[in-house]
Design a protein around this motif. Structure first.
Motif, mmCIF file in Angstrom:
data_model
loop_
_atom_site.group_PDB
_atom_site.id
_atom_site.type_symbol
_atom_site.label_atom_id
_atom_site.label_comp_id
_atom_site.label_asym_id
_atom_site.label_seq_id
_atom_site.Cartn_x
_atom_site.Cartn_y
_atom_site.Cartn_z
ATOM 1 N N THR A 35 -28.854 62.208 90.054
ATOM 2 C CA THR A 35 -29.908 62.538 89.087
ATOM 3 C C THR A 35 -29.386 62.443 87.667
ATOM 4 O OG1 THR A 35 -29.421 64.919 89.230
ATOM 5 C CG2 THR A 35 -31.087 64.041 90.720
ATOM 6 N N LEU A 36 -28.126 62.827 87.446
ATOM 7 C CA LEU A 36 -27.541 62.735 86.107
ATOM 8 C C LEU A 36 -27.479 61.280 85.661
ATOM 9 C CD1 LEU A 36 -24.430 64.662 84.824
ATOM 10 C CD2 LEU A 36 -24.550 62.194 84.561
ATOM 11 N N ILE A 95 -19.275 66.282 91.393
ATOM 12 C CA ILE A 95 -20.246 66.926 90.499
ATOM 13 C C ILE A 95 -19.609 67.223 89.151
ATOM 14 C CG2 ILE A 95 -21.547 69.061 90.124
ATOM 15 C CD1 ILE A 95 -22.266 69.035 93.066
ATOM 16 N N PHE A 96 -18.373 67.706 89.167
ATOM 17 C CA PHE A 96 -17.698 68.035 87.916
ATOM 18 C C PHE A 96 -17.343 66.766 87.141
ATOM 19 C CE2 PHE A 96 -16.934 71.387 90.985
ATOM 20 C CZ PHE A 96 -17.362 72.501 90.294
ATOM 21 N N GLU A 97 -16.957 65.717 87.853
ATOM 22 C CA GLU A 97 -16.709 64.436 87.198
ATOM 23 C C GLU A 97 -17.971 63.936 86.493
ATOM 24 O OE1 GLU A 97 -13.246 62.589 90.128
ATOM 25 O OE2 GLU A 97 -15.335 62.064 90.449
ATOM 26 N N ALA A 98 -19.107 64.089 87.166
ATOM 27 C CA ALA A 98 -20.365 63.619 86.589
ATOM 28 C C ALA A 98 -20.759 64.447 85.365
ATOM 29 C CB ALA A 98 -21.467 63.675 87.647
ATOM 30 N N LEU A 99 -20.524 65.755 85.407
ATOM 31 C CA LEU A 99 -20.862 66.599 84.264
ATOM 32 C C LEU A 99 -20.164 66.123 82.995
ATOM 33 C CD1 LEU A 99 -20.811 70.234 85.699
ATOM 34 C CD2 LEU A 99 -22.755 69.078 84.660
ATOM 35 N N LEU A 100 -18.898 65.772 83.125
ATOM 36 C CA LEU A 100 -18.145 65.305 81.962
ATOM 37 C C LEU A 100 -18.741 64.009 81.424
ATOM 38 C CD1 LEU A 100 -15.731 65.658 80.089
ATOM 39 C CD2 LEU A 100 -14.320 64.452 81.789
ATOM 40 N N GLU A 101 -19.117 63.096 82.317
ATOM 41 C CA GLU A 101 -19.686 61.824 81.871
ATOM 42 C C GLU A 101 -21.042 62.035 81.214
ATOM 43 O OE1 GLU A 101 -18.383 58.619 80.875
ATOM 44 O OE2 GLU A 101 -17.318 59.224 82.688
ATOM 45 N N TRP A 135 -21.948 64.653 79.508
ATOM 46 C CA TRP A 135 -21.690 65.179 78.157
ATOM 47 C C TRP A 135 -21.321 64.047 77.205
ATOM 48 C CZ3 TRP A 135 -16.755 65.167 75.782
ATOM 49 C CH2 TRP A 135 -16.694 65.813 74.538
ATOM 50 N N LYS A 136 -20.491 63.112 77.669
ATOM 51 C CA LYS A 136 -20.069 61.997 76.808
ATOM 52 C C LYS A 136 -21.265 61.166 76.345
ATOM 53 C CE LYS A 136 -15.653 61.126 79.192
ATOM 54 N NZ LYS A 136 -14.949 60.116 80.012
ATOM 55 N N HIS A 137 -22.237 60.988 77.216
ATOM 56 C CA HIS A 137 -23.339 60.072 76.929
ATOM 57 C C HIS A 137 -24.605 60.780 76.439
ATOM 58 C CE1 HIS A 137 -21.500 56.309 78.324
ATOM 59 N NE2 HIS A 137 -20.877 57.051 79.215
ATOM 60 N N GLY A 138 -24.508 62.068 76.119
ATOM 61 C CA GLY A 138 -25.668 62.756 75.554
ATOM 62 C C GLY A 138 -26.798 62.927 76.559
ATOM 63 N N LEU A 139 -26.484 63.480 77.707
ATOM 64 C CA LEU A 139 -27.454 63.622 78.800
ATOM 65 C C LEU A 139 -28.718 64.359 78.355
ATOM 66 C CD1 LEU A 139 -27.965 63.328 81.903
ATOM 67 C CD2 LEU A 139 -26.933 65.595 82.136
ATOM 68 N N ARG A 140 -29.865 63.864 78.841
ATOM 69 C CA ARG A 140 -31.157 64.513 78.591
ATOM 70 C C ARG A 140 -31.950 64.550 79.894
ATOM 71 N NH1 ARG A 140 -34.979 62.070 75.212
ATOM 72 N NH2 ARG A 140 -34.544 60.112 76.282
ATOM 73 N N GLU A 191 -13.803 56.680 89.797
ATOM 74 C CA GLU A 191 -14.533 55.659 90.561
ATOM 75 C C GLU A 191 -15.783 56.217 91.219
ATOM 76 O OE1 GLU A 191 -10.738 53.984 89.547
ATOM 77 O OE2 GLU A 191 -11.251 55.923 90.457
ATOM 78 N N MET A 192 -15.800 57.523 91.525
ATOM 79 C CA MET A 192 -17.023 58.122 92.068
ATOM 80 C C MET A 192 -18.165 57.965 91.072
ATOM 81 S SD MET A 192 -16.496 59.368 95.133
ATOM 82 C CE MET A 192 -17.599 60.743 95.453
ATOM 83 N N ASN A 193 -17.884 58.245 89.800
ATOM 84 C CA ASN A 193 -18.914 58.074 88.771
ATOM 85 C C ASN A 193 -19.373 56.621 88.686
ATOM 86 O OD1 ASN A 193 -19.095 60.738 87.966
ATOM 87 N ND2 ASN A 193 -17.637 60.519 86.294
ATOM 88 N N LEU A 194 -18.427 55.690 88.795
ATOM 89 C CA LEU A 194 -18.780 54.276 88.692
ATOM 90 C C LEU A 194 -19.804 53.900 89.760
ATOM 91 C CD1 LEU A 194 -18.182 51.418 87.450
ATOM 92 C CD2 LEU A 194 -16.569 51.138 89.347
ATOM 93 N N PHE A 195 -19.546 54.278 90.997
ATOM 94 C CA PHE A 195 -20.437 53.845 92.072
ATOM 95 C C PHE A 195 -21.761 54.613 92.078
ATOM 96 C CE2 PHE A 195 -16.411 52.250 94.105
ATOM 97 C CZ PHE A 195 -16.739 50.920 93.969
ATOM 98 N N ILE A 196 -21.762 55.869 91.627
ATOM 99 C CA ILE A 196 -23.046 56.572 91.531
ATOM 100 C C ILE A 196 -23.871 55.991 90.387
ATOM 101 C CG2 ILE A 196 -24.180 58.802 91.288
ATOM 102 C CD1 ILE A 196 -21.744 60.111 92.489
ATOM 103 N N LEU A 197 -23.185 55.592 89.302
ATOM 104 C CA LEU A 197 -23.903 54.884 88.235
ATOM 105 C C LEU A 197 -24.466 53.569 88.756
ATOM 106 C CD1 LEU A 197 -24.783 54.413 85.300
ATOM 107 C CD2 LEU A 197 -22.490 53.498 84.849
ATOM 108 N N MET A 198 -23.687 52.840 89.557
ATOM 109 C CA MET A 198 -24.197 51.601 90.144
ATOM 110 C C MET A 198 -25.429 51.874 90.998
ATOM 111 S SD MET A 198 -22.565 48.884 89.202
ATOM 112 C CE MET A 198 -22.437 49.623 87.574
#
Length: 788
Positions: free
Chosen positions: A130-131, A168-174, A176-181, A491-498
């Motif tokens: 969802t993030l 989940i914690f890896e995604a939270l950091l990403e 924050w970097k990208h200005g999540l809304r 890499e978890m973030n990479l594939f969930i972004l994909m």
């Protein structure tokens, strides 16, 4: 227009109805439908109960059609019950819950018929999805697409124990970097996991963590009954006791009932007049109703929390609940596997006013008439547009993808050249490509593409190195029009972004063509997320490099041997390992088309590339050659009619295979050299052909590899060689019954030159010759001279 109190009464009644339907679905699966394998599915019953009110508040009141939800895996019966009331799920599927082609145990985009937004099951992944889906929505909007579509909220229903998942914690950091809304996470804070009760004060850690990442935090702890009791004389003491009560004890008392609560309250608060009177005014049943009236089970409290949000900042709701609330095993530490007995279900049926034989009737047990119920459900904002899965037209792909050839190149270099050439133009294909990399953009040859297309950011960010006139080969301005999303090393973030990018056509109605780059061995670090993305049928291209042990001097950490087998085994992913750049260009063009095919025909693409520079063939790319490349293999040297041995190679080992064939040709007849560009595609075609022959007897359907090997004499030997696990190609011997020697790499960790390691692992030219000699008769074959 119904009054606020009437609306609240209807929503509360629907929550009870949803709890009944979800519990009956599980009961039916265990006690009524024949269950030949003896599998019990009680794990959902307790988890579903804790979310019935929260999900009913969302789906029947708060959500809009553009909102998307990742449902907590064990709450799937609640989701299916809600969709059944909306008319998007069938009784037949519910009666076959967890059965073949029935409603799925975990919500599935690809297997369920109801309107599942994001598949869940491997805990934590749907939450992070969802993030990233929210970031993708921002990307689509920033590029000027989907202008008429309102922004939706991306919502995850999260188990508190699910918050242990590292991704989940890896995604939270990403985020924050990208200005999540536009992201809501609703934590079902029942304080029970499969094996234990969670640690005291965990909610404080959650609150602190989310606030540190820029989220708002809304804690929904007390229901209306509790708040009313706190306002009575002595209510402050009661609230203080509730707040101080350990999680384990509170859960145990919820299971034991009102009398147990009364005893502990008397013993621990003592006789203090007002608070004692507050407790004694209530029967055991009323006291249990009060003490179990946590915020997550109170419709008014949840609506107030959700409807209070009037901004697009990310929000974490911590909703206190009791696992299994309202069921006989509520709060018990064993309730994850709990299942109501037939007698308990019959008693509960009576309480819910459900007549025997009417368990599936939508209005059964409700005070609303069927017509009034249907009118209410059809007016629910979320349900006004019916099914919400969108579509987008295909993006045209040129017949040929161009690149600037060089006599010597690596496939990694060629990949960058193909994208760079696309980046020069203004084609629809170039416009819709979006790239991402976990901090290895430059080292995976994406730098030139990013120079041309820019980094994505919601606000303009200048490259300060350039503005300070510091020379650099990379000029990376960031803007809303950029087409590369730079990630941290996860890499978890990479594939969930994909996964999120690859579902944009369905979620946002705008097609994107995502391309990810990473180091090949680190596919295994994100494998769960890669599998999750494929399970959702997300469409993307992965370029992983360097293959095998070709980056030999860097040692074991950057060597991969299992990834070819992963490429073959992963459903929804077609894997390729070309040796030459002209092959790669053909495969990339095929891949961009394959990523857009519907009806079960398309999928994602995995390119296993190399940093090893090879001499490039000077040849004309014919339609026949193109077909062979995309089907998985072609003859680089076609064998003669009396072939004694065929060498089949993949990827970076082309030079060794070519040299070995040259030396073998001096003393063996009609040697063949088979270039395998995709063991995955070859094996899938062979498997499909065998299935067709089994299912349709008399139809002589031959696969691509069967046609290639058909002319070979039965006594011809096969030698396969790959810079990866030898099992990748070992199955070729079973196609036509040829004797086979499979060469490859089964260990990793050594450093050295490529020549050193290829010799050490037995995949150099001399090893190929030795294997061929073991399969053939004749004079000894001259070997390659080793450097001194």
């Amino acid at each position: 227009m119904p009054t606020a109190s009437a609306r609240l009464e209807t929503l509360s009644a629907l929550a009870r109805k949803v709890l009944w339907l979800s519990s009956w679905t599980i009961h039916h699966a265990n006690h009524i439908r024949p269950n030949v394998d003896g599998l019990k599915v009680g794990g959902h019953q307790a988890s579903s109960a804790s979310l019935a009110t929260i999900m009913s508040a969302l789906y029947f009141s708060v959500l809009r059609p553009q909102d998307r939800v990742a449902v907590k895996p064990h709450a799937s019966p609640v989701f299916h019950a809600i969709q059944y009331l909306f008319g998007h799920q069938t009784r037949e599927k519910l009666e076959n819950f967890r059965g073949f082609k029935g409603a799925q145990s975990y919500p599935s985009r690809t297997k369920d018929v109801d309107d599942v937004d994001f598949s869940t099951g491997s805990v934590g992944l749907g939450v992070a999805q969802t993030l990233f889906a929210s970031l993708v929505q921002d990307y689509v909007k920033a590029h000027g697409w989907a202008k008429d579509r309102p922004e939706g909220r991306m919502i995850a229903l999260v188990g508190d124990a699910e918050m242990d998942e590292g991704n989940i914690f890896e995604a939270l950091l990403e985020g924050w970097k990208h200005g999540l809304r536009n992201t809501w996470w609703v934590v079902d804070y029942n304080r029970q996991s499969l094996d234990a009760v969670v640690r005291e004060g965990l909610w404080e850690k959650f609150e602190s963590m989310f606030r540190n990442f820029g989220w708002d935090v809304v804690i929904v702890k007390y229901g209306r009954l509790m708040r009313e009791a706190f306002a009575e004389p002595g209510g402050g003491a009661l609230r203080k006791w509730i707040d101080a009560c350990p999680n384990q004890l509170y859960a145990a008392l919820c299971f034991q009932g009102g009398a147990a609560f009364r005893k502990h309250l008397r013993d621990e608060i003592g006789d203090q007049g007002p608070v004692t009177q507050l407790i004694e005014r209530r029967s055991d049943e009323e006291l249990l109703a009060l003490m179990s009236n946590l915020g997550g089970h109170d419709m008014a409290s949840m609506l107030e929390a959700f409807e209070s949000i009037d901004h697009d900042r990310p929000v974490c709701f911590i909703a206190y609940t009791i696992k299994g609330v309202g069921l006989p095993f509520q709060g018990h530490k064993d309730n994850h596997a709990g299942l109501m007995t037939v007698a308990q279900m019959e008693k509960w049926r009576s309480v819910q006013n459900i007549r025997s034989g009417h368990e599936w009737d939508k209005s059964e047990g409700l005070s609303q008439t069927p017509a009034a119920l249907e009118a209410f459900l059809s007016s629910v904002p979320f349900n006004r547009e019916g099914r919400r899965r969108l579509s987008a037209p295909e993006i045209a792909v040129p017949e040929r993808l161009n690149f600037t050839p060089s006599p010597q190149m690596s496939t990694q270099q060629g990949f960058g050249l193909v994208l760079n050439e696309l980046g020069r133009g203004d084609s629809a294909l170039a416009e819709r490509i979006v790239t991402a990399s976990p901090d290895v953009t430059v080292s995976t040859n994406l730098g030139a593409w990013v120079n041309r297309r820019g980094l994505f950011a919601r606000a303009e960010k200048a490259d300060l190195f350039r503005s300070e006139k510091i020379p650099s080969t990379f000029n990376w301005d960031a803007s809303p029009k950029g087409q590369h999303i730079e990630l941290g090393i996860a890499e978890m973030n990479l594939f969930i972004l994909m996964s999120a990018l690859g579902l944009s056509h369905s979620i946002n109605g705008e097609r994107l063509l995502p391309v990810a780059t990473l180091y090949d061995p680190f596919i295994e670090r994100g494998l769960d997320a890669l599998n999750y993305a494929c399970y959702q049928d997300a469409r993307f291209m992965v370029a992983a490099t360097p293959s095998g042990i070709t980056l030999a001097p860097e040692g074991g950490a950057h060597q991969s041997i299992a990834t070819p087998l992963i490429g073959m085994a992963q459903d929804g992913l077609s894997s390729f390992e070309p040796a030459f750049v002209d092959e790669l260009a053909v495969i990339m063009g095929w891949g961009f088309r394959h990523m857009q095919r519907e009806g079960g025909e398309g999928g994602s693409v995995y390119l296993r590339l190399t940093t090893r520079t090879l001499d490039q063939p000077q040849r004309i790319m014919t339609p026949e050659l193109e077909t062979g490349i995309t089907e998985g293999a072609y003859w680089l040297r076609k064998p003669g009619p009396n072939a004694e041995v065929v060498i089949a190679y993949t990827g970076a080992l082309a030079p060794e295979a070519i040299e070995a064939v040259g030396l073998l040709g001096e003393s063996r007849r009609d040697i063949g050299l088979l270039a395998i560009t995709s063991a995955d595609r070859l094996h899938a075609g062979w498997s499909a052909a065998r299935s067709l022959r089994r299912d349709r007897r008399g139809i002589a359907h031959l696969s691509h590899i069967e046609k290639l090997l058909a002319p070979l004499p039965r006594d011809c030997g096969l030698v396969t060689v790959i810079d990866g696990h030898p099992a990748t190609l070992a199955w070729l011997g079973g196609v036509r019954g040829h004797r086979l020697e499979a060469l490859g790499v089964e260990h990793f960790g050594q450093t050295g030159t490529i020549d050193d390691l290829y010799r050490h692992y037995g995949i150099d030219a001399n090893a190929i010759i030795d294997a061929a000699e073991s399969l053939t008769a004749g004079a000894p074959v001259r070997h390659r001279k080793l450097a001194v």
